[in-house]
Design a protein around this motif. Structure first.
Motif, PDB file in Angstrom:
ATOM      1  N   ASP A  32       0.831  -1.219   0.000  1.00 46.28           N
ATOM      2  CA  ASP A  32       0.000   0.000   0.000  1.00 46.28           C
ATOM      3  C   ASP A  32       0.857   1.258   0.000  1.00 46.28           C
ATOM      4  N   ASP A  33       0.439   2.204  -0.814  1.00 42.13           N
ATOM      5  CA  ASP A  33       1.212   3.443  -0.959  1.00 42.13           C
ATOM      6  C   ASP A  33       0.576   4.602  -0.197  1.00 42.13           C
TER       7      ASP A  33
ATOM      8  N   TYR B 267      -0.531  -0.221 -18.015  1.00 45.91           N
ATOM      9  CA  TYR B 267      -0.754  -1.256 -19.039  1.00 45.91           C
ATOM     10  C   TYR B 267       0.552  -1.607 -19.762  1.00 45.91           C
TER      11      TYR B 267
ATOM     12  N   GLN C 175       2.649  -4.145 -18.038  1.00 42.35           N
ATOM     13  CA  GLN C 175       2.247  -5.550 -18.228  1.00 42.35           C
ATOM     14  C   GLN C 175       2.853  -6.097 -19.530  1.00 42.35           C
TER      15      GLN C 175
ATOM     16  N   SER D  91     -12.589   2.909  -7.706  1.00 37.52           N
ATOM     17  CA  SER D  91     -12.451   3.364  -9.097  1.00 37.52           C
ATOM     18  C   SER D  91     -11.044   3.089  -9.603  1.00 37.52           C
TER      19      SER D  91
ATOM     20  N   MET E 200      -5.923   4.184 -13.166  1.00 37.67           N
ATOM     21  CA  MET E 200      -5.246   4.409 -14.441  1.00 37.67           C
ATOM     22  C   MET E 200      -5.974   5.518 -15.202  1.00 37.67           C
TER      23      MET E 200
END
Ligand SMILES: Nc1nc2c(ncn2[C@@H]2O[C@H](COP(=O)(O)OP(=O)(O)O[C@H]3O[C@H](CO)[C@@H](O)[C@H](O)[C@@H]3O)[C@@H](O)[C@H]2O)c(=O)[nH]1
Length: 242
Positions: free
Chosen positions: A37-38, A180, A183, A211, A214
């Motif tokens: 967790d940030d 993305y 990945q 939500s 990105m």
């Protein structure tokens, strides 16, 4: 020493985290799970601490920096430092069905270096994905497949199982793209390191709580990165699984 470590990066996931962690722990009880967790402003980090207190197999790393790529890489390194042979990465919102994980792990156990939980192969079950996100994912993937000469259908799925033996052969610090594109870059690096890649169909239900973090620019940045790699001759031709 856990054989499998599940890495769950979180930023503002207070609504779905407990359920997702519960389902993952139930699906693969022998695995350890680490939440990265940030400093989520919504209290996700405190919830993660409570989950870890109640369950010895759940761990938490709190970070002060922010970012999906660096969180996942930190989780991968943590898994390797604890001697795991496989690293599962998945999202905190529960959109990727945890029930599919044992099948991915079985394929990984057979020796495949990167197993992708795929939304776009026969047998996958994708629900509630709005037309914009579905088209963006499908067109983006088709473009990446063409530019990088790969047959992998879901290069941007974030439910993955990596064997640590392949991660050890990749310079993770050299990966500069995020979201993305990260990945896709990881699939490229696995292929370049001589690794095998397989896709396994999964169930996917677009997030119902919280939500997406990105942004549209991430999609554009991904197209830009794929174009650059493709034009400079980068190929993601994985060795077929044995
Ligand atoms: N620690 C940390 N975690 C983050 C950060 N940003 C996002 N995450 C976590 O990373 C996961 C994915 O982020 P989402 O915000 O849910 O991404 P998305 O837009 O829904 O996209 C997802 O699906 C894509 C495929 O369609 C994936 O390519 C993408 O990685 C992600 O899984 C979630 O668990 C989220 O909390 C961050 O800065 N730090």
């Amino acid at each position: 020493m856990p054989d499998v470590m599940i890495v769950v990066p979180t930023y503002d996931e207070i609504e779905g985290l407990e359920r997702t962690v519960g389902r993952l722990r139930q699906s693969v009880p022998h695995a350890e799970l680490v939440i990265i967790d940030d400093g989520s402003p919504d209290g996700t980090g405190e919830l993660a601490d409570r989950l870890a207190k109640a369950d010895a197999g759940t761990l938490v790393i709190h970070r002060t920096e922010r970012g999906y790529r660096s969180a996942v890489i930190e989780g991968m390194r943590f898994a390797m430092s604890r001697g795991a042979t496989r690293v599962v990465v998945t999202d905190a919102d529960g959109s990727y069905d945890a029930d599919g994980l044992p099948e991915l792990l079985a394929v990984s156990q057979s020796g495949v270096d990167l197993v992708i939980g795929s939304r776009f192969v026969e047998g996958s079950d994708v629900r509630n994905m709005g037309p914009r996100r579905r088209w963006a994912a499908q067109i983006g993937n088709a473009y990446a497949r063409a530019m990088l000469s790969t047959g992998v259908k879901d290069l941007t799925s974030s439910l993955r199982v990596y064997r640590t033996r392949i991660l050890e052969r990749i310079d993770l610090d050299a990966i500069e793209v995020d979201a993305y594109a990260f990945q896709i870059a990881m699939a490229v690096r696995v292929a370049q390191a001589g690794g095998t890649i397989a896709e396994v169909p999964i169930g996917f239900i677009e997030r119902a709580v919280g939500s997406s973090k990105m942004r549209v620019f991430e999609e554009l940045a991904t197209l830009g990165a794929v174009t650059k790699w493709g034009l400079s001759g980068v190929r993601a031709l994985p060795k077929p699984p044995r």
